[in-house]
Design a protein around this motif. Structure first.
Motif, PDB file in Angstrom:
ATOM      1  N   PRO A   1       7.338   2.447   5.139  1.00 10.72           N
ATOM      2  CA  PRO A   1       6.154   2.099   5.939  1.00 10.72           C
ATOM      3  C   PRO A   1       6.521   1.870   7.407  1.00 10.72           C
ATOM      4  CG  PRO A   1       6.853   0.241   4.580  1.00 10.72           C
ATOM      5  CD  PRO A   1       7.722   1.391   4.189  1.00 10.72           C
TER       6      PRO A   1
ATOM      7  N   ASN B   1       0.289   4.314  -2.551  1.00 11.41           N
ATOM      8  CA  ASN B   1       0.267   5.676  -2.008  1.00 11.41           C
ATOM      9  C   ASN B   1       1.359   6.545  -2.632  1.00 11.41           C
ATOM     10  OD1 ASN B   1      -1.713   4.669  -0.386  1.00 11.41           O
ATOM     11  ND2 ASN B   1      -0.543   4.705   1.510  1.00 11.41           N
ATOM     12  N   ASN B   2       2.595   6.045  -2.632  1.00 13.54           N
ATOM     13  CA  ASN B   2       3.706   6.905  -3.055  1.00 13.54           C
ATOM     14  C   ASN B   2       3.677   7.248  -4.538  1.00 13.54           C
ATOM     15  OD1 ASN B   2       4.605   6.943  -0.476  1.00 13.54           O
ATOM     16  ND2 ASN B   2       6.260   5.478  -0.791  1.00 13.54           N
TER      17      ASN B   2
ATOM     18  N   ARG C   1       0.844  -1.215   0.000  1.00 13.33           N
ATOM     19  CA  ARG C   1       0.000   0.000   0.000  1.00 13.33           C
ATOM     20  C   ARG C   1       0.871   1.255   0.000  1.00 13.33           C
ATOM     21  NH1 ARG C   1      -4.061  -2.138   4.335  1.00 13.33           N
ATOM     22  NH2 ARG C   1      -5.772  -2.865   3.026  1.00 13.33           N
ATOM     23  N   HIS C   2       1.867   1.245   0.879  1.00 15.58           N
ATOM     24  CA  HIS C   2       2.674   2.454   1.072  1.00 15.58           C
ATOM     25  C   HIS C   2       3.592   2.725  -0.118  1.00 15.58           C
ATOM     26  CE1 HIS C   2       4.921   5.424   3.497  1.00 15.58           C
ATOM     27  NE2 HIS C   2       5.972   4.951   2.864  1.00 15.58           N
TER      28      HIS C   2
END
Ligand SMILES: C[S@@+](CC[C@H](N)C(=O)[O-])C[C@H]1O[C@@H](n2cnc3c(N)ncnc32)[C@H](O)[C@@H]1O
Length: 243
Positions: free
Chosen positions: A231, A52-53, A47-48
């Motif tokens: 993360p 997201n990034n 996810r991170h």
């Protein structure tokens, strides 16, 4: 001493399932220790570092049409999380994933990939499709159409053979091969330069690796690089490189 994470045996491949620190599952080669995700949390890392990034999660939440290229489909976790976000944002998604070693569906089913998704129907649909595809040595692309808005194309090739899409460019590249010590062939200036050419201006290449050699290679091929915090509980820094 790092904490010892539980391993579950699986039959059919020389890998085990590792329960990572956020309780999500990944695959690991128990002999070499090479894993598909960070032991500190496969789901949290994906996810991170990737959704997201890269800005992909935000784009999809806003309903923006988005094209993603993933280098290393692996378990499909990054792809399924992205499809899940496209579905919840009612956004158009064109996802292309490069993978030379497709995993057996029985292994994918053991990974409980649905546990991180808002819609478990996404995972069920993918696994049903995957189970019924006839993968052959001569066919190189396989298309899973989840809906009129969301398509995933798996390129069953060595990533170095990928020629890009006619007239289209990507908003993001999820660059997720194994580490440079394992997958040297994909961390070269030449291959990273080709990734840059596949991105639109302002598009992002994201990856977990921030070593000096990779930073230099990304800079040399014209990316603006940013090392950003990793993360929680994982790597201190991860990479966002912008075309
Ligand atoms: C770290 S894992 C990817 C994890 C994946 N993103 C996920 O969400 O599960 C690296 C993947 O890259 C694939 N790979 C390694 N070298 C490759 C190459 N030259 N061409 C295509 N795929 C490659 C491996 O088979 C493996 O599945």
């Amino acid at each position: 001493m790092p904490p010892k994470r539980p391993l579950l045996e699986i039959s059919g491949i020389h890998k085990a399932i590792q329960i990572t620190d956020d309780n999500s599952r990944t695959l690991i080669d128990p002999v070499s220790g090479v894993a598909f995700h960070s032991a500190s949390g496969a789901l949290a890392e994906t996810r991170h570092v990737y959704l997201n990034n890269s800005g992909v999660k935000e784009r999809l939440a806003q309903g923006a049409s988005t094209a993603v290229l993933e280098v290393g489909l692996g378990t499909g976790l990054g792809m399924l999380l992205t499809v899940d976000e496209a579905v919840s944002g009612n956004a158009k998604l064109e996802y292309h994933a490069l993978e030379q070693d497709l995993l057996p569906v029985a292994v994918l089913r053991e990974l409980e990939l649905q546990s991180g998704l808002k819609s478990s129907a996404v995972c069920e649909s993918y696994l049903d499709w995957y189970e019924n595809v006839c993968f052959t040595p001569t066919q190189r692309t396989y298309c899973w159409k989840y809906s009129d808005q969301v398509t995933v194309t798996i390129h069953h090739i060595d990533a170095r053979e990928f020629q890009g899409l006619k007239g289209a460019s990507f908003d993001a590249v999820y660059f997720d091969p194994f580490a440079p010590s394992v997958n040297q062939e994909l961390w070269t200036d030449e291959f990273l330069g080709r990734m840059r050419d596949l991105l639109r201006d302002g598009g992002q290449l994201v990856t977990y690796c921030v070593n000096r050699r990779v930073k230099d290679a990304l800079t040399a091929c014209g990316f603006e690089i940013n090392c950003i915090p990793g993360p929680a509980g994982g790597k201190r820094e991860v990479m966002r490189a912008t075309r």
